[in-house]
Write a protein that holds these residues in place. Structure first.
Motif, PDB file in Angstrom:
ATOM      1  N   GLY A  42       0.800  -1.228   0.000  1.00 10.05           N
ATOM      2  CA  GLY A  42       0.000   0.000   0.000  1.00 10.05           C
ATOM      3  C   GLY A  42       0.828   1.270   0.000  1.00 10.05           C
ATOM      4  N   GLY A  43       2.061   1.170  -0.529  1.00  9.20           N
ATOM      5  CA  GLY A  43       2.960   2.327  -0.492  1.00  9.20           C
ATOM      6  C   GLY A  43       2.617   3.401  -1.509  1.00  9.20           C
ATOM      7  N   ARG A  44       3.369   4.494  -1.399  1.00  3.13           N
ATOM      8  CA  ARG A  44       3.205   5.649  -2.281  1.00  3.13           C
ATOM      9  C   ARG A  44       4.494   5.775  -3.099  1.00  3.13           C
ATOM     10  NH1 ARG A  44       0.053  10.522  -1.852  1.00  3.13           N
ATOM     11  NH2 ARG A  44      -1.101   9.861  -0.024  1.00  3.13           N
ATOM     12  N   ALA A  45       4.386   6.145  -4.389  1.00  2.00           N
ATOM     13  CA  ALA A  45       5.542   6.061  -5.286  1.00  2.00           C
ATOM     14  C   ALA A  45       6.105   7.424  -5.703  1.00  2.00           C
ATOM     15  CB  ALA A  45       5.159   5.277  -6.544  1.00  2.00           C
ATOM     16  N   PHE A  46       7.410   7.433  -5.982  1.00  2.00           N
ATOM     17  CA  PHE A  46       8.062   8.525  -6.705  1.00  2.00           C
ATOM     18  C   PHE A  46       8.806   7.890  -7.874  1.00  2.00           C
ATOM     19  CE2 PHE A  46      11.747  10.867  -7.997  1.00  2.00           C
ATOM     20  CZ  PHE A  46      11.238  12.142  -8.176  1.00  2.00           C
ATOM     21  N   PHE A  47       8.754   8.535  -9.056  1.00  2.00           N
ATOM     22  CA  PHE A  47       9.396   7.961 -10.232  1.00  2.00           C
ATOM     23  C   PHE A  47      10.598   8.772 -10.702  1.00  2.00           C
ATOM     24  CE2 PHE A  47       4.985   6.473 -10.409  1.00  2.00           C
ATOM     25  CZ  PHE A  47       5.218   5.107 -10.418  1.00  2.00           C
ATOM     26  N   GLY A  48      11.719   8.050 -10.901  1.00  2.00           N
ATOM     27  CA  GLY A  48      12.906   8.622 -11.519  1.00  2.00           C
ATOM     28  C   GLY A  48      13.253   7.795 -12.747  1.00  2.00           C
ATOM     29  N   ASN A  49      14.529   7.762 -13.105  1.00  2.00           N
ATOM     30  CA  ASN A  49      14.915   7.182 -14.398  1.00  2.00           C
ATOM     31  C   ASN A  49      15.876   6.008 -14.336  1.00  2.00           C
ATOM     32  OD1 ASN A  49      13.674   9.557 -15.964  1.00  2.00           O
ATOM     33  ND2 ASN A  49      15.071  10.508 -14.507  1.00  2.00           N
ATOM     34  N   SER A  50      16.285   5.592 -13.155  1.00  2.00           N
ATOM     35  CA  SER A  50      17.277   4.523 -13.043  1.00  2.00           C
ATOM     36  C   SER A  50      17.298   3.981 -11.620  1.00  2.00           C
ATOM     37  CB  SER A  50      18.677   5.064 -13.381  1.00  2.00           C
ATOM     38  OG  SER A  50      19.077   5.985 -12.377  1.00  2.00           O
ATOM     39  N   GLY A  51      18.047   2.896 -11.460  1.00  2.00           N
ATOM     40  CA  GLY A  51      18.192   2.315 -10.135  1.00  2.00           C
ATOM     41  C   GLY A  51      18.932   3.240  -9.180  1.00  2.00           C
ATOM     42  N   ALA A  52      20.020   3.837  -9.670  1.00  2.00           N
ATOM     43  CA  ALA A  52      20.789   4.750  -8.814  1.00  2.00           C
ATOM     44  C   ALA A  52      19.904   5.902  -8.346  1.00  2.00           C
ATOM     45  CB  ALA A  52      21.998   5.288  -9.573  1.00  2.00           C
ATOM     46  N   HIS A 101      24.664  -0.268  -5.045  1.00  2.00           N
ATOM     47  CA  HIS A 101      23.477   0.591  -5.014  1.00  2.00           C
ATOM     48  C   HIS A 101      23.478   1.658  -6.095  1.00  2.00           C
ATOM     49  CE1 HIS A 101      22.176  -1.484  -1.460  1.00  2.00           C
ATOM     50  NE2 HIS A 101      23.316  -1.231  -0.863  1.00  2.00           N
ATOM     51  N   GLY A 102      24.529   1.705  -6.936  1.00  2.00           N
ATOM     52  CA  GLY A 102      24.504   2.653  -8.049  1.00  2.00           C
ATOM     53  C   GLY A 102      25.820   3.373  -8.227  1.00  2.00           C
ATOM     54  N   ARG A 103      25.849   4.257  -9.228  1.00  2.00           N
ATOM     55  CA  ARG A 103      27.099   4.891  -9.660  1.00  2.00           C
ATOM     56  C   ARG A 103      27.148   6.389  -9.430  1.00  2.00           C
ATOM     57  NH1 ARG A 103      30.941   1.062 -11.583  1.00  2.00           N
ATOM     58  NH2 ARG A 103      29.824  -0.652 -12.566  1.00  2.00           N
ATOM     59  N   THR A 104      26.104   6.969  -8.843  1.00  2.00           N
ATOM     60  CA  THR A 104      26.201   8.387  -8.474  1.00  2.00           C
ATOM     61  C   THR A 104      27.099   8.469  -7.235  1.00  2.00           C
ATOM     62  OG1 THR A 104      24.311   8.277  -6.970  1.00  2.00           O
ATOM     63  CG2 THR A 104      23.838   8.798  -9.284  1.00  2.00           C
ATOM     64  N   MET A 105      27.573   9.653  -6.880  1.00  2.00           N
ATOM     65  CA  MET A 105      28.504   9.752  -5.757  1.00  2.00           C
ATOM     66  C   MET A 105      27.884   9.223  -4.457  1.00  2.00           C
ATOM     67  SD  MET A 105      31.416  10.698  -6.820  1.00  2.00           S
ATOM     68  CE  MET A 105      32.477  11.608  -5.713  1.00  2.00           C
ATOM     69  N   LYS A 106      26.625   9.550  -4.238  1.00  2.00           N
ATOM     70  CA  LYS A 106      25.982   9.120  -2.985  1.00  2.00           C
ATOM     71  C   LYS A 106      25.716   7.607  -2.981  1.00  2.00           C
ATOM     72  CE  LYS A 106      24.031  11.013   0.782  1.00  2.00           C
ATOM     73  NZ  LYS A 106      24.733  11.927   1.695  1.00  2.00           N
ATOM     74  N   THR A 107      25.253   7.069  -4.101  1.00  2.00           N
ATOM     75  CA  THR A 107      24.979   5.623  -4.122  1.00  2.00           C
ATOM     76  C   THR A 107      26.282   4.822  -4.201  1.00  2.00           C
ATOM     77  OG1 THR A 107      24.574   5.664  -6.523  1.00  2.00           O
ATOM     78  CG2 THR A 107      22.654   5.872  -5.097  1.00  2.00           C
ATOM     79  N   LEU A 108      27.335   5.434  -4.730  1.00  2.00           N
ATOM     80  CA  LEU A 108      28.658   4.801  -4.697  1.00  2.00           C
ATOM     81  C   LEU A 108      29.170   4.754  -3.258  1.00  2.00           C
ATOM     82  CD1 LEU A 108      31.111   3.648  -6.266  1.00  2.00           C
ATOM     83  CD2 LEU A 108      31.924   5.999  -6.533  1.00  2.00           C
ATOM     84  N   ALA A 109      28.895   5.809  -2.502  1.00  2.00           N
ATOM     85  CA  ALA A 109      29.276   5.816  -1.086  1.00  2.00           C
ATOM     86  C   ALA A 109      28.500   4.737  -0.332  1.00  2.00           C
ATOM     87  CB  ALA A 109      29.020   7.192  -0.471  1.00  2.00           C
ATOM     88  N   ALA A 110      27.259   4.477  -0.757  1.00  2.00           N
ATOM     89  CA  ALA A 110      26.450   3.423  -0.127  1.00  2.00           C
ATOM     90  C   ALA A 110      26.956   2.039  -0.499  1.00  2.00           C
ATOM     91  CB  ALA A 110      24.981   3.570  -0.542  1.00  2.00           C
ATOM     92  N   THR A 111      27.496   1.913  -1.708  1.00  2.00           N
ATOM     93  CA  THR A 111      27.972   0.624  -2.223  1.00  2.00           C
ATOM     94  C   THR A 111      29.155   0.116  -1.403  1.00  2.00           C
ATOM     95  OG1 THR A 111      27.175   1.023  -4.466  1.00  2.00           O
ATOM     96  CG2 THR A 111      29.075  -0.428  -4.260  1.00  2.00           C
ATOM     97  N   GLY A 112      29.025  -1.092  -0.852  1.00  2.00           N
ATOM     98  CA  GLY A 112      30.077  -1.592   0.042  1.00  2.00           C
ATOM     99  C   GLY A 112      31.206  -2.294  -0.675  1.00  2.00           C
ATOM    100  N   GLN A 113      31.794  -1.622  -1.687  1.00  2.00           N
ATOM    101  CA  GLN A 113      32.906  -2.213  -2.442  1.00  2.00           C
ATOM    102  C   GLN A 113      34.042  -1.193  -2.551  1.00  2.00           C
ATOM    103  OE1 GLN A 113      31.878  -4.567  -5.975  1.00  2.00           O
ATOM    104  NE2 GLN A 113      29.703  -4.271  -5.528  1.00  2.00           N
ATOM    105  N   PRO A 114      34.986  -1.256  -1.585  1.00  2.00           N
ATOM    106  CA  PRO A 114      36.059  -0.253  -1.516  1.00  2.00           C
ATOM    107  C   PRO A 114      36.802  -0.065  -2.842  1.00  2.00           C
ATOM    108  CG  PRO A 114      36.122  -1.686   0.406  1.00  2.00           C
ATOM    109  CD  PRO A 114      35.074  -2.244  -0.503  1.00  2.00           C
ATOM    110  N   GLU A 115      36.988  -1.147  -3.616  1.00  2.00           N
ATOM    111  CA  GLU A 115      37.758  -1.017  -4.870  1.00  2.00           C
ATOM    112  C   GLU A 115      37.017  -0.163  -5.901  1.00  2.00           C
ATOM    113  OE1 GLU A 115      35.296  -4.753  -5.246  1.00  2.00           O
ATOM    114  OE2 GLU A 115      36.317  -3.667  -3.657  1.00  2.00           O
TER     115      GLU A 115
END
Ligand SMILES: *Cc1c(COP(=O)(O)O)cnc(C)c1O
Length: 395
Positions: free
Chosen positions: A96-106, A138-152
């Motif tokens: 029963g959630g409410r949605a917001f739409f963007g253009n990609s996973g990130a 979690h994605g390739r933007t700076m913020k989602t890259l910071a979320a991504t747990g892959q130091p390399e």
């Protein structure tokens, strides 16, 4: 344009961010692709978990065509029928959630992160840290890259935006130790995709939900890859008998048209007010028409059930193969599966190339030792047999 010319121009004019395989596809139908010389391939990658209903499904093509010939774009300054139909459908599928739409996973994950921040600000809690897992993506933007747990992946782009803490997956003690009075959310993929197809244990994800409830922390599930039927349930969280507070999705949602969505519980979603978030293209008429058609096809053709059934068949076949060949393990669920080859084997990337060139079968490599399979959800057991036979002789 011939193939070598395309490669030349790519090397001359496109930023070289992809290690591409030596093929250019020009046509697709269902589980099949054709290259520029008319050769047919069996596709067990599906645009990386995107074309869940198969390539160029006629109902999706028709929906795009009809909408594009009437109206391609209007701004989100105006109401849109397709967007509200899609939001209502997703709400019925997801708590029963409410949605917001963007253009990609990130972008969906960026939206979830922003929503978390606004929710904490509205509650004046001073919380701003998000805990995510190692090996997550979690994605390739700076913020989602910071979320991504892959130091390399992160190192070349440091310093990254602060506010993310990483923990090993399926380790509750480590998670509890990482939680502080600054923790606003825990962000997880139910099955990590790019990190190698590692599942959240059943007890772990249920315990994470309980901890979030007890400590008033938001649970964000990134179902960009696991969503839209991929794992044999419409969303992977449904295997666990829990619900997230915020859910993100993208890949399979519109059969290849660019879309991402954040769906949140009302109590969280309502902290976004006019002007807080937006997107020029997000939720536009054509992509939402494609998404509505995609969801209808999944429903009418029973593709979630097929993903569960053929997924089980495929996994058993892979396990038998792994046993015979001495591979390390098989991971995943539904039609999101992987073989861990182990160290002493041919490199996964070389296997992907030989299957492509010699067998005309498309599979994916993660790192040097993992083969990943993400076929369209309408795949049949006999197509699975074809891939198993090819693996038997090529690996
Ligand atoms: C692919 C993926 C993303 C990023 O999606 P893009 O559309 O490439 O931005 C984020 N999270 C997960 C789990 C993914 O698999």
């Amino acid at each position: 344009m011939n193939f070598n010319k395309i490669v030349d121009l790519d090397h001359s004019y496109v930023m070289q961010t992809y290690a591409r395989l030596p093929v250019s596809f020009v046509k697709g139908k269902g589980t099949r692709l054709w290259d520029d010389e008319g050769r047919e391939y069996l596709d067990f990658v599906a645009g990386l978990g995107v074309v869940n209903v198969g390539h160029c499904h006629p109902r999706v093509v028709k929906a795009i065509h009809e909408q594009a010939s009437r109206l391609i774009h209007v701004s989100n300054l105006y109401f849109m029928e397709n967007q509200v139909i899609l939001a209502k459908t997703l709400s019925a599928l997801a708590f029963g959630g409410r949605a917001f739409f963007g253009n990609s996973g990130a972008e969906a994950n960026e939206g979830a992160i922003k929503l978390t921040r606004k929710y904490a600000k509205s509650a004046d809690s001073g919380r701003h840290e998000i805990i995510t897992a190692y090996r997550s993506f979690h994605g390739r933007t700076m913020k989602t890259l910071a979320a991504t747990g892959q130091p390399e992946k992160q190192r070349p782009f440091e310093p990254l935006p602060p506010g993310f803490v990483h923990v090993p997956l399926n380790n509750l003690t480590a998670l509890e130790a990482a939680i502080s009075d600054k923790t606003s959310a825990i962000l997880l993929e139910p099955i990590q995709g790019e990190g190698g197809v590692h599942q959240c244990d059943f007890d772990y994800l249920r315990a994470v939900r309980r901890i979030c409830d007890e400590r008033d922390i938001l649970l964000i599930l990134d179902e960009v890859q696991t969503g839209i039927g991929r794992t044999g349930r419409f969303f992977a969280y449904q295997h666990y008998g829990i619900e997230p507070d915020i859910l993100t999705m993208a890949k399979g949602l519109a059969s290849g048209m660019p879309i991402g969505a954040v769906v949140a519980k009302e109590r969280v979603a309502s902290s976004f007010t006019a002007g807080d978030h937006g997107s020029t293209f997000g939720g536009g008429p054509v992509v939402t028409a494609a998404a509505i058609a995609t969801l209808n096809v999944i429903q009418d053709e029973g593709l979630v059930e097929n993903a569960a059934k053929v997924g089980d068949y495929f996994k058993s076949g892979l396990e038998a193969l792994a046993e015979r060949k001495g591979f390390k393990e098989v991971r995943g669920r539904g039609l999101m599966l992987a073989i861990e080859l182990g160290e002493a084997r041919a490199k996964a990337g070389d296997i992907v190339r030989s299957l492509l060139v010699k067998r005309r079968i498309i599979v994916n490599a993660i790192g040097e030792t993992t083969l990943r399979f993400l076929p369209p959800l309408a795949v049949t057991e006999s197509e699975v047999d074809e891939v198993l036979a090819a693996l038997e002789s090529e690996v």
